[in-house]
Design an enzyme around this catalytic site. Sequence first.
Site, PDB file in Angstrom:
ATOM      1  N   ASN A  49      -2.077 -10.136   9.162  1.00  0.00           N
ATOM      2  CA  ASN A  49      -3.355 -10.775   9.503  1.00  0.00           C
ATOM      3  C   ASN A  49      -4.017 -11.364   8.270  1.00  0.00           C
ATOM      4  OD1 ASN A  49      -6.287  -9.622   8.888  1.00  0.00           O
ATOM      5  ND2 ASN A  49      -4.851  -7.895   8.796  1.00  0.00           N
ATOM      6  N   PHE A  52     -12.588 -11.579   7.205  1.00  0.00           N
ATOM      7  CA  PHE A  52     -13.929 -11.015   7.462  1.00  0.00           C
ATOM      8  C   PHE A  52     -14.773 -11.880   8.399  1.00  0.00           C
ATOM      9  CE2 PHE A  52     -14.043  -8.780   3.004  1.00  0.00           C
ATOM     10  CZ  PHE A  52     -13.230  -7.774   3.488  1.00  0.00           C
ATOM     11  N   SER A  81      -9.284  -5.883   0.746  1.00  0.00           N
ATOM     12  CA  SER A  81      -8.710  -6.829   1.710  1.00  0.00           C
ATOM     13  C   SER A  81      -8.062  -7.979   0.950  1.00  0.00           C
ATOM     14  CB  SER A  81      -9.803  -7.379   2.627  1.00  0.00           C
ATOM     15  OG  SER A  81      -9.303  -8.512   3.300  1.00  0.00           O
ATOM     16  N   ASN A 136      -7.620 -10.902   2.123  1.00  0.00           N
ATOM     17  CA  ASN A 136      -7.920 -12.170   2.790  1.00  0.00           C
ATOM     18  C   ASN A 136      -9.224 -12.851   2.377  1.00  0.00           C
ATOM     19  OD1 ASN A 136      -5.519 -11.929   4.312  1.00  0.00           O
ATOM     20  ND2 ASN A 136      -6.550 -10.419   5.620  1.00  0.00           N
ATOM     21  N   THR A 137      -9.914 -12.306   1.389  1.00  0.00           N
ATOM     22  CA  THR A 137     -11.060 -12.993   0.795  1.00  0.00           C
ATOM     23  C   THR A 137     -10.646 -13.291  -0.642  1.00  0.00           C
ATOM     24  OG1 THR A 137     -12.699 -11.919   2.200  1.00  0.00           O
ATOM     25  CG2 THR A 137     -13.491 -12.722   0.075  1.00  0.00           C
ATOM     26  N   LYS A 179     -12.311   1.932  -0.225  1.00  0.00           N
ATOM     27  CA  LYS A 179     -10.995   1.705   0.391  1.00  0.00           C
ATOM     28  C   LYS A 179     -10.100   0.950  -0.584  1.00  0.00           C
ATOM     29  CE  LYS A 179      -8.822   0.156   4.663  1.00  0.00           C
ATOM     30  NZ  LYS A 179      -9.078  -0.209   6.061  1.00  0.00           N
ATOM     31  N   ASN A 191      -5.475  -0.038   2.668  1.00  0.00           N
ATOM     32  CA  ASN A 191      -5.626  -1.303   3.378  1.00  0.00           C
ATOM     33  C   ASN A 191      -4.235  -1.900   3.624  1.00  0.00           C
ATOM     34  OD1 ASN A 191      -6.838  -3.748   4.381  1.00  0.00           O
ATOM     35  ND2 ASN A 191      -8.622  -3.273   3.111  1.00  0.00           N
TER      36      ASN A 191
HETATM   37  C1  LIG Z   1      -6.216  -7.582  12.444  1.00  0.00           C
HETATM   38  C2  LIG Z   1      -6.637  -6.591  11.376  1.00  0.00           C
HETATM   39  C3  LIG Z   1      -7.916  -6.672  10.843  1.00  0.00           C
HETATM   40  C4  LIG Z   1      -8.310  -5.769   9.845  1.00  0.00           C
HETATM   41  N1  LIG Z   1      -9.585  -5.849   9.341  1.00  0.00           N
HETATM   42  C5  LIG Z   1      -9.967  -4.974   8.374  1.00  0.00           C
HETATM   43  C6  LIG Z   1     -11.281  -5.021   7.835  1.00  0.00           C
HETATM   44  O1  LIG Z   1     -12.111  -5.803   8.264  1.00  0.00           O
HETATM   45  N2  LIG Z   1     -11.592  -4.141   6.823  1.00  0.00           N
HETATM   46  C7  LIG Z   1     -10.676  -3.229   6.350  1.00  0.00           C
HETATM   47  O2  LIG Z   1     -10.997  -2.463   5.432  1.00  0.00           O
HETATM   48  N3  LIG Z   1      -9.443  -3.146   6.870  1.00  0.00           N
HETATM   49  C8  LIG Z   1      -9.071  -3.996   7.861  1.00  0.00           C
HETATM   50  N4  LIG Z   1      -7.803  -3.908   8.377  1.00  0.00           N
HETATM   51  C9  LIG Z   1      -6.880  -2.889   7.820  1.00  0.00           C
HETATM   52  C10 LIG Z   1      -6.860  -1.617   8.660  1.00  0.00           C
HETATM   53  O3  LIG Z   1      -8.108  -0.989   8.705  1.00  0.00           O
HETATM   54  C11 LIG Z   1      -5.823  -0.623   8.061  1.00  0.00           C
HETATM   55  O4  LIG Z   1      -6.250  -0.245   6.768  1.00  0.00           O
HETATM   56  C12 LIG Z   1      -4.433  -1.216   7.945  1.00  0.00           C
HETATM   57  O5  LIG Z   1      -4.144  -2.039   9.058  1.00  0.00           O
HETATM   58  C13 LIG Z   1      -3.349  -0.136   7.845  1.00  0.00           C
HETATM   59  O6  LIG Z   1      -3.339   0.711   8.973  1.00  0.00           O
HETATM   60  P1  LIG Z   1      -2.348   0.523  10.235  1.00  0.00           P
HETATM   61  O7  LIG Z   1      -0.956   0.443   9.685  1.00  0.00           O
HETATM   62  O8  LIG Z   1      -2.611   1.709  11.109  1.00  0.00           O
HETATM   63  O9  LIG Z   1      -2.742  -0.761  10.891  1.00  0.00           O
HETATM   64  C14 LIG Z   1      -7.401  -4.791   9.374  1.00  0.00           C
HETATM   65  C15 LIG Z   1      -6.115  -4.700   9.944  1.00  0.00           C
HETATM   66  C16 LIG Z   1      -5.727  -5.584  10.935  1.00  0.00           C
HETATM   67  C17 LIG Z   1      -4.333  -5.472  11.512  1.00  0.00           C
END
Ligand SMILES: Cc1cc2nc3c(=O)[nH]c(=O)nc-3n(C[C@H](O)[C@H](O)[C@H](O)COP(=O)(O)O)c2cc1C
Length: 386
Positions: A134, A138, A203, A205-206, A244, A273
């Site tokens: 992804n 934000f 993140s 993505n910023t 985080k 993350n």
């Molecule tokens: C579509 C998407 C959006 C996410 N948005 C955020 C976010 O806004 N802030 C954040 O700290 N992590 C974000 N994450 C990361 C998740 O909180 C998590 O740290 C990461 O996906 C690893 O866990 P998982 O393998 O269970 O998905 C996002 C993940 C996905 C897939």
Amino acid sequence: MQNSLDRAGLDSDTAPMLAWCYRRVLRPVLFAQDAEAIHDRTLAGLGWVSRHRAVCRLLGSLGRAPGLPVERFGLRFPNPVGLAAGMDKRGEALPAWEALGFGHVELGAVTALAQTGNSLPRVFRAVPEESIVNRMGFNNPGAAAAAQTLRAWRESGGWPRHPVGMNLGKSKVTPLDQAAADYRESFRLLRSHVDFVVVNVSSPNTPNLRKLQDKAVLDEILAALQEENGESGAGPGTKPVLVKVAPDLSFAALDEILELVEPRRVAGLVATNTTLSRPVSADPRVRRVYAEAGGLSGRPLRTRSTELIRHLYRQSRGRVPLVGVGGIFSAADAWEKALAGACLLQVYTGLVYEGPFLARRIVHGLKARMAAEGIQSWDEVVGKGT
Ligand SMILES: Cc1cc2nc3c(=O)[nH]c(=O)nc-3n(C[C@H](O)[C@H](O)[C@H](O)COP(=O)(O)O)c2cc1C
């Protein structure tokens, strides 16, 4: 609290059937649609459920998890399994997560200024690897609007009994050297509405956000938040502030972040993350997804995230509460993270691939494992494998 389904002993029959139905019947239908579109529709559906108490209670009779209490940074969690940030940015479906068995939720990321995020498409599934790439960037309604949604849940009586956290990001238009003020503004607006906050400097993505993980810069952000929190960040009414981290950080960089924990009263670390790295794949469909820019989550992240947790636990001698997230799809994955040192856990991608009753299934599995090993309390599990 053990609910009636558990008492009736239906769980062992019903849970595998529900999981099978999700994977074989519902998931293919959902996955035939665009990833972000179906996420938005599902969230809207859960929002509707959240506004209808009777329906929410019905969902709770299927989804609520048994108790496995954890106490950390002054908060009591009914069970260790939480919803990771990014799933429900402003708390649109807050009551539904409790009905689905979660022991906490981390809402957000929210930024001081409302923003639309990156252009579409920005979420991609690699189904054979059970992962997601992804680059949302934000997208969120801004801290003031998020505060309004949270206030409305409290006023309507829909507030859950578990702790609610908020993931704070930096507004894209804010230059890096003004990041501290930007995080502080979000914190000021949201502080009184949530139980804890998570500073998201990880993140991918910023643009340049991960540079904020550098010790000196992060120190400045944490100082600003603790000033907003009250002088020391430790008095009554202050909110726990967690950080985080990215799975792509070196152990040396993690150690520098650990050095800030005591002086800046960091309540805990969330690890991890999404990752910028990509595993090798022979499958052309997976390779196409992995060529997309963004952060990778799901099964391929599991081992790296557990490695970081183990390192952080050892380095801090178990003194810093760790929230383990990355590739948790089952009770066995959750157990592995707990043994490595995570006292709390979170899921995102696992929920997408395993279905809505994952939290309940994990908590049941953890309790069964503890019983089988003659372990009385969750704290005895945490860090046992380090
Ligand atoms: C579509 C998407 C959006 C996410 N948005 C955020 C976010 O806004 N802030 C954040 O700290 N992590 C974000 N994450 C990361 C998740 O909180 C998590 O740290 C990461 O996906 C690893 O866990 P998982 O393998 O269970 O998905 C996002 C993940 C996905 C897939």
